[in-house]
Design a protein around this motif. Structure first.
Motif, PDB file in Angstrom:
ATOM      1  N   GLU A 295      29.562  46.670  37.445  1.00 52.93           N
ATOM      2  CA  GLU A 295      30.999  46.472  37.616  1.00 52.93           C
ATOM      3  C   GLU A 295      31.729  47.732  37.149  1.00 52.93           C
ATOM      4  O   GLU A 295      31.212  48.499  36.332  1.00 52.93           O
ATOM      5  CB  GLU A 295      31.476  45.256  36.800  1.00 52.93           C
ATOM      6  CG  GLU A 295      30.831  43.931  37.168  1.00 52.93           C
ATOM      7  CD  GLU A 295      31.354  43.345  38.480  1.00 52.93           C
ATOM      8  OE1 GLU A 295      32.239  43.987  39.107  1.00 52.93           O
ATOM      9  OE2 GLU A 295      30.874  42.261  38.868  1.00 52.93           O
ATOM     10  N   ARG A 296      32.943  47.933  37.685  1.00 45.85           N
ATOM     11  CA  ARG A 296      33.757  49.089  37.303  1.00 45.85           C
ATOM     12  C   ARG A 296      35.024  48.609  36.611  1.00 45.85           C
ATOM     13  O   ARG A 296      35.545  47.543  36.903  1.00 45.85           O
ATOM     14  CB  ARG A 296      34.139  49.911  38.539  1.00 45.85           C
ATOM     15  CG  ARG A 296      32.996  50.681  39.168  1.00 45.85           C
ATOM     16  CD  ARG A 296      33.441  51.295  40.504  1.00 45.85           C
ATOM     17  NE  ARG A 296      34.659  52.082  40.363  1.00 45.85           N
ATOM     18  CZ  ARG A 296      34.710  53.422  40.412  1.00 45.85           C
ATOM     19  NH1 ARG A 296      33.577  54.115  40.565  1.00 45.85           N
ATOM     20  NH2 ARG A 296      35.845  54.054  40.283  1.00 45.85           N
ATOM     21  N   TYR A 297      35.518  49.414  35.703  1.00 44.72           N
ATOM     22  CA  TYR A 297      36.693  49.034  34.925  1.00 44.72           C
ATOM     23  C   TYR A 297      37.909  48.797  35.826  1.00 44.72           C
ATOM     24  O   TYR A 297      38.757  47.972  35.509  1.00 44.72           O
ATOM     25  CB  TYR A 297      36.992  50.131  33.907  1.00 44.72           C
ATOM     26  CG  TYR A 297      37.991  49.726  32.852  1.00 44.72           C
ATOM     27  CD1 TYR A 297      37.627  48.836  31.845  1.00 44.72           C
ATOM     28  CD2 TYR A 297      39.285  50.238  32.856  1.00 44.72           C
ATOM     29  CE1 TYR A 297      38.532  48.453  30.865  1.00 44.72           C
ATOM     30  CE2 TYR A 297      40.205  49.864  31.878  1.00 44.72           C
ATOM     31  CZ  TYR A 297      39.826  48.965  30.888  1.00 44.72           C
ATOM     32  OH  TYR A 297      40.733  48.601  29.923  1.00 44.72           O
ATOM     33  N   ASP A 298      37.977  49.524  36.972  1.00 49.58           N
ATOM     34  CA  ASP A 298      39.118  49.374  37.882  1.00 49.58           C
ATOM     35  C   ASP A 298      38.927  48.249  38.888  1.00 49.58           C
ATOM     36  O   ASP A 298      39.772  48.045  39.766  1.00 49.58           O
ATOM     37  CB  ASP A 298      39.407  50.692  38.606  1.00 49.58           C
ATOM     38  CG  ASP A 298      38.222  51.172  39.445  1.00 49.58           C
ATOM     39  OD1 ASP A 298      37.205  50.439  39.536  1.00 49.58           O
ATOM     40  OD2 ASP A 298      38.304  52.279  40.003  1.00 49.58           O
ATOM     41  N   LYS A 307      37.339  43.198  36.593  1.00 44.85           N
ATOM     42  CA  LYS A 307      38.211  44.305  36.205  1.00 44.85           C
ATOM     43  C   LYS A 307      38.504  44.234  34.705  1.00 44.85           C
ATOM     44  O   LYS A 307      38.696  43.149  34.151  1.00 44.85           O
ATOM     45  CB  LYS A 307      39.517  44.229  36.989  1.00 44.85           C
ATOM     46  CG  LYS A 307      40.481  45.390  36.748  1.00 44.85           C
ATOM     47  CD  LYS A 307      41.703  45.260  37.646  1.00 44.85           C
ATOM     48  CE  LYS A 307      42.652  46.449  37.442  1.00 44.85           C
ATOM     49  NZ  LYS A 307      43.836  46.347  38.335  1.00 44.85           N
ATOM     50  N   GLY A 308      38.530  45.406  34.051  1.00 42.84           N
ATOM     51  CA  GLY A 308      38.952  45.488  32.665  1.00 42.84           C
ATOM     52  C   GLY A 308      38.134  44.599  31.750  1.00 42.84           C
ATOM     53  O   GLY A 308      36.908  44.557  31.780  1.00 42.84           O
ATOM     54  N   ARG A 316      30.214  46.927  29.781  1.00 39.05           N
ATOM     55  CA  ARG A 316      31.084  48.107  29.746  1.00 39.05           C
ATOM     56  C   ARG A 316      30.428  49.239  28.945  1.00 39.05           C
ATOM     57  O   ARG A 316      30.540  50.412  29.306  1.00 39.05           O
ATOM     58  CB  ARG A 316      32.436  47.751  29.119  1.00 39.05           C
ATOM     59  CG  ARG A 316      33.364  47.006  30.074  1.00 39.05           C
ATOM     60  CD  ARG A 316      34.670  46.667  29.403  1.00 39.05           C
ATOM     61  NE  ARG A 316      34.611  45.420  28.669  1.00 39.05           N
ATOM     62  CZ  ARG A 316      35.260  45.155  27.552  1.00 39.05           C
ATOM     63  NH1 ARG A 316      36.009  46.093  26.994  1.00 39.05           N
ATOM     64  NH2 ARG A 316      35.161  43.987  26.966  1.00 39.05           N
ATOM     65  N   ARG A 350      37.224  58.105  33.184  1.00 37.80           N
ATOM     66  CA  ARG A 350      37.805  57.269  32.123  1.00 37.80           C
ATOM     67  C   ARG A 350      38.998  56.497  32.677  1.00 37.80           C
ATOM     68  O   ARG A 350      39.930  57.085  33.222  1.00 37.80           O
ATOM     69  CB  ARG A 350      38.249  58.155  30.965  1.00 37.80           C
ATOM     70  CG  ARG A 350      38.836  57.421  29.764  1.00 37.80           C
ATOM     71  CD  ARG A 350      39.249  58.431  28.700  1.00 37.80           C
ATOM     72  NE  ARG A 350      39.764  57.798  27.492  1.00 37.80           N
ATOM     73  CZ  ARG A 350      41.012  57.379  27.330  1.00 37.80           C
ATOM     74  NH1 ARG A 350      41.900  57.575  28.321  1.00 37.80           N
ATOM     75  NH2 ARG A 350      41.397  56.805  26.196  1.00 37.80           N
ATOM     76  N   GLN A 353      36.189  54.091  36.437  1.00 42.50           N
ATOM     77  CA  GLN A 353      34.852  53.488  36.374  1.00 42.50           C
ATOM     78  C   GLN A 353      34.542  52.946  34.979  1.00 42.50           C
ATOM     79  O   GLN A 353      33.863  51.921  34.850  1.00 42.50           O
ATOM     80  CB  GLN A 353      33.795  54.526  36.767  1.00 42.50           C
ATOM     81  CG  GLN A 353      32.380  53.964  36.837  1.00 42.50           C
ATOM     82  CD  GLN A 353      31.380  55.000  37.340  1.00 42.50           C
ATOM     83  OE1 GLN A 353      31.771  56.065  37.835  1.00 42.50           O
ATOM     84  NE2 GLN A 353      30.103  54.683  37.229  1.00 42.50           N
ATOM     85  N   PHE A 354      35.080  53.608  33.950  1.00 45.71           N
ATOM     86  CA  PHE A 354      34.692  53.275  32.581  1.00 45.71           C
ATOM     87  C   PHE A 354      35.876  52.822  31.729  1.00 45.71           C
ATOM     88  O   PHE A 354      37.007  53.305  31.911  1.00 45.71           O
ATOM     89  CB  PHE A 354      34.033  54.487  31.909  1.00 45.71           C
ATOM     90  CG  PHE A 354      32.873  55.048  32.675  1.00 45.71           C
ATOM     91  CD1 PHE A 354      31.765  54.268  32.985  1.00 45.71           C
ATOM     92  CD2 PHE A 354      32.893  56.369  33.111  1.00 45.71           C
ATOM     93  CE1 PHE A 354      30.702  54.795  33.698  1.00 45.71           C
ATOM     94  CE2 PHE A 354      31.837  56.897  33.820  1.00 45.71           C
ATOM     95  CZ  PHE A 354      30.729  56.110  34.130  1.00 45.71           C
ATOM     96  N   ASP A 355      35.576  51.942  30.777  1.00 49.50           N
ATOM     97  CA  ASP A 355      36.559  51.456  29.799  1.00 49.50           C
ATOM     98  C   ASP A 355      36.957  52.623  28.903  1.00 49.50           C
ATOM     99  O   ASP A 355      36.102  53.244  28.259  1.00 49.50           O
ATOM    100  CB  ASP A 355      35.915  50.330  28.986  1.00 49.50           C
ATOM    101  CG  ASP A 355      36.842  49.752  27.931  1.00 49.50           C
ATOM    102  OD1 ASP A 355      37.914  50.330  27.679  1.00 49.50           O
ATOM    103  OD2 ASP A 355      36.474  48.711  27.346  1.00 49.50           O
TER     104      ASP A 355
END
Length: 382
Positions: A295-298, A307-308, A316, A350, A353-355
């Motif tokens: 999963e991606r942060y966005d 998401k998030g 994460r 940052r 893709q990443f938290d």
């Protein structure tokens, strides 16, 4: 002619009692009774009367003398017969409390010539075994002492039994702990073996999964993860690619780019891995990391487009570590890039893709992660 005048005999006895001190008393194999009374005549009377019975008798005229005797003979005195009033400065109940502080197995008995209900209640409230009024009736006293000695024997037996029981419990707990540790080691070995087989199937060295697991733990601790979360992250990172067991070799080992259809099959490994381990109560917490590690942060990741904070913390963390390791690892056709390049690449993603919080934590503990990354490893094929 023998002396028959009672008054003269009493005077003679007093002279004997006030003369040179008696030889030091010692305890033999018989039950031992300590008599504490400030009247030497009474001490002598108790010694004479009780010594005729199966008792060793020790005497003391003051509290300090009694304390010295119990200290010297610790563990060997069965019963302490203590006068309630030892003089203006001393109280029998207080002295018994001090004696029991030295040897808590001593059975305390109070002697008094002025028995009152208040005195009796006070004595029994502090755990005194019995309360004897003067003048003493000898046969009942001896019967009471026999009971007191038996009571002490039972108390000591019970303490020994409790100690033996506690020792057995400790031994059994230690054996159980060792057995559990062996099970945990066997369990961990099994998980690591599974991960190594998956790495080997992809023609890696078998160290990839162990390496990213160690790196993920450093980052998890930097972020303040609890011990339970750390253990979950450890298992999830180790088994993150277990679902690839269902991916055909023609796709998993394909040297070129994957077709859209092949990519769709490859992406199923997250769900397959989740399905494999979520049925185990022990592995269920880690299953969410297996399912969510792409999963991606966005929200642009798979398989659920989370998401998030919808993405679990372990996933994460692992996403950042997996990327860091992929950039740093040597491959047969290319050398791994530098730690600086790995950090720059992660910083570029940052917040997408990443938290961001995980990326910031990576920067704080990069030295520890890099130490793991520099351990000898290589991947023979992409």
């Amino acid at each position: 002619m023998a002396e028959t005048d009672p008054e003269k005999q009493k005077a003679k006895q007093g002279e004997e009692l006030s003369g040179a001190p008696m030889p030091a008393e010692t305890i033999d194999s018989r039950p031992a009774v300590l008599v504490v009374d400030d009247d030497p005549a009474i001490c002598a009377l108790f010694r004479r009367m009780l010594s005729r019975r199966p008792f060793t008798v020790l005497t003391a005229a003051t509290g300090p003398a009694a304390l010295d005797t119990v200290q010297r003979e610790r563990g060997r005195i069965d019963v302490a017969l203590v006068d309630f009033n030892l003089g203006a400065e001393e109280n029998g109940l207080e002295l018994l409390k001090k004696l029991r502080a030295i040897d808590d197995e001593i059975v305390g008995v109070v002697l008094t010539g002025q028995a009152t209900l208040d005195n009796a209640v006070a004595a029994f409230q502090m755990g005194i075994y019995d309360f004897i009024q003067k003048p003493v009736a000898w046969d009942p006293l001896v019967a009471m002492l026999d009971r007191a000695v038996e009571y002490r024997r039972l108390v000591r037996e019970n303490k020994r039994y409790q100690l033996q029981l506690e020792n057995r419990v400790r031994e059994q707990n230690a054996a159980l702990f060792r057995a559990l540790e062996e099970v945990k080691e066997s369990y961990q070995f099994t998980l690591e073996a599974m991960a190594a087989m998956l790495d080997a199937r992809e023609q890696k060295t078998g160290e990839h999964s162990k390496r990213v697991t160690a790196m993920a733990l450093v980052l998890a601790r930097e972020m303040g993860a609890s011990p339970a979360e750390v253990q979950t992250i450890k298992t999830g990172a180790l088994l993150h690619d277990i679902g690839k067991i269902a991916v055909p070799d023609s796709i998993l080992l394909k040297p070129g780019a994957l077709t859209p259809e092949e990519r769709a099959i490859m992406r199923q490994h997250a769900q397959v891995g989740y399905d494999i381990i979520q049925s185990s109560p022990v592995l269920r917490p880690a299953a969410e990391i297996v399912l969510s590690h792409h999963e991606r942060y966005d929200g642009a990741g798979y398989p659920r487009g989370l998401k998030g904070a919808e993405i679990c913390l372990g996933a994460r963390i692992f996403a950042v570590i997996d990327t860091y390791d992929a950039i740093r690892a040597d491959r047969s056709y290319s050398k791994g890039r530098s730690a600086k390049e790995a950090v720059e690449e992660i910083l570029r993603h940052r917040g997408t893709q990443f938290d961001p919080a995980v990326v910031d934590a990576l920067l704080r503990c990069q030295a520890g992660i890099e130490e793991i990354s520099r351990e000898p490893h290589t991947e023979r094929t992409p």
